[in-house]
Design an enzyme around this catalytic site. Structure first.
Site, PDB file in Angstrom:
ATOM      1  N   HIS A 192       9.003   0.397  10.043  1.00  0.00           N
ATOM      2  CA  HIS A 192       8.074  -0.737  10.074  1.00  0.00           C
ATOM      3  C   HIS A 192       8.303  -1.701   8.905  1.00  0.00           C
ATOM      4  O   HIS A 192       8.745  -2.837   9.088  1.00  0.00           O
ATOM      5  CB  HIS A 192       6.629  -0.223  10.036  1.00  0.00           C
ATOM      6  CG  HIS A 192       6.183   0.529  11.242  1.00  0.00           C
ATOM      7  ND1 HIS A 192       6.137  -0.031  12.499  1.00  0.00           N
ATOM      8  CD2 HIS A 192       5.740   1.801  11.382  1.00  0.00           C
ATOM      9  CE1 HIS A 192       5.681   0.861  13.364  1.00  0.00           C
ATOM     10  NE2 HIS A 192       5.438   1.976  12.711  1.00  0.00           N
ATOM     11  N   ASP A 199       0.871  -1.189   0.000  1.00  0.00           N
ATOM     12  CA  ASP A 199       0.000   0.000   0.000  1.00  0.00           C
ATOM     13  C   ASP A 199       0.902   1.231   0.000  1.00  0.00           C
ATOM     14  O   ASP A 199       0.938   1.983   0.936  1.00  0.00           O
ATOM     15  CB  ASP A 199      -0.940  -0.003   1.202  1.00  0.00           C
ATOM     16  CG  ASP A 199      -0.224  -0.082   2.542  1.00  0.00           C
ATOM     17  OD1 ASP A 199       0.949  -0.509   2.580  1.00  0.00           O
ATOM     18  OD2 ASP A 199      -0.834   0.281   3.562  1.00  0.00           O
TER      19      ASP A 199
END
Length: 318
Positions: free
Chosen positions: A243, A12
């Site tokens: 992340h 994404d």
């Protein structure tokens, strides 16, 4: 040089996803074999535009497919407040739609696995919708990938009183996550917010990115500003956690994980948020309530954060 890992990326494409693509492309032991877009950090159209921008910057020619624009159920949650409206910090980049294969993201994941069974690794950096849809096409799909590594989940239950960052990729499509964690697999690795939050790109590392005079480092540092605006509210400093890049790092170098537990993962909600949890307490015991049986997932519980961050900076500034 170690064996090259051929990686299919499901993304994404927000700021840390773009950093991950830069990192993979800069590693001599990695080859990006295909990319699928999905909603999450931005709407799906922006995600695929961002894939195109990064692949053009890097000179990559890989198959790209457009994936899910919404979760299996409910409405999409878009993290514009973290990544900007366009996913890349609203820097005004020219981002035409890239050439795509014409298949869905799910179909791309299935096709590549069938063409090269046992040769590819799947790296999931966003909501798991494309993976769940791919499992509908081939319920044994994960057995055809050498490994599936995902950035998502929250690890085992934490010590009482401990708070965690939101498990956004799971929370954005809990039904898809449940399908993924219950599917047959060769090796499913969960790199959750319990460990990604410890890999901090601090002021010195950010300064190194700004100082490096390469297109890759300049782009990486440019898109940081919106991300830093968000994370300064967590720690009072303009620093960020890595992340998605950590998931890529562990895929390529499993020794970066200094502790892990194998066991069943369930998707659990509290009425507000959903998380993927290893069904173990901080003491290693089963939780005090019934849970669904599931195949073992390799759940990362500790990492060598300094070594990973140093390696990440070295790759992007090389």
């Amino acid at each position: 040089m170690s064996q090259v890992r051929r990686v299919v990326v499901d993304t994404d494409t927000g700021i840390d996803d773009a950093h991950t693509l830069l990192y993979l492309a800069g590693r001599p032991d990695a080859e990006i074999a295909g990319i699928a877009s999905v909603f999450g950090n931005c709407v799906e159209e922006d995600a695929v535009r961002n894939i195109g921008y990064v692949t053009r910057l890097l000179g990559l020619d890989v198959p790209v497919a457009r994936g899910a624009a919404e979760p299996l159920a409910g409405a999409a949650r878009i993290a514009r407040y973290v990544h900007g409206r366009d996913g890349l910090g609203d820097r005004g980049y020219d981002r035409p739609l890239p050439e795509v294969t014409g298949e869905t993201g799910a179909e791309l994941l299935v096709r590549l696995a069938h063409e090269r069974p046992g040769e590819l690794d799947l790296l999931a950096l966003g909501p798991l919708t494309n993976l769940a849809l791919a499992l509908r096409l081939d319920p044994e799909l994960f057995t055809k990938y050498r490994s599936v590594v995902l950035m998502g989940g929250s690890g085992p239950y934490a010590d009482p009183g401990t708070l965690l960052m939101i498990d956004a990729n799971v929370n954005n499509d809990p039904a898809a996550a449940e399908a993924v964690f219950s599917a047959p697999r060769n090796r499913l690795v969960m790199v959750g917010v319990n460990v990604t939050a410890t890999t901090i790109l601090d002021e010195r590392a950010i300064a190194a990115l700004h100082a490096a005079d390469t297109p890759r480092a300049r782009f990486a540092s440019e898109i940081l500003e919106t991300y830093l605006d968000f994370y300064q509210n967590e720690w009072g400093r303009r620093i960020i956690p890595l992340h998605d890049p950590l998931a890529a790092g562990i895929l390529l170098d499993p020794s970066l994980a200094t502790a892990a537990v194998d066991g069943p993962v369930n998707v659990v909600g509290d009425g507000f948020l959903s998380r993927a949890r290893l069904m173990r307490t901080a003491d290693g015991l089963p939780p005090s309530f019934p849970y669904k049986p599931a195949p073992d997932t390799h759940v990362i519980t500790a990492v060598d954060a300094p070594r990973f961050v140093a390696g990440f900076v070295e790759v992007l500034t090389r």
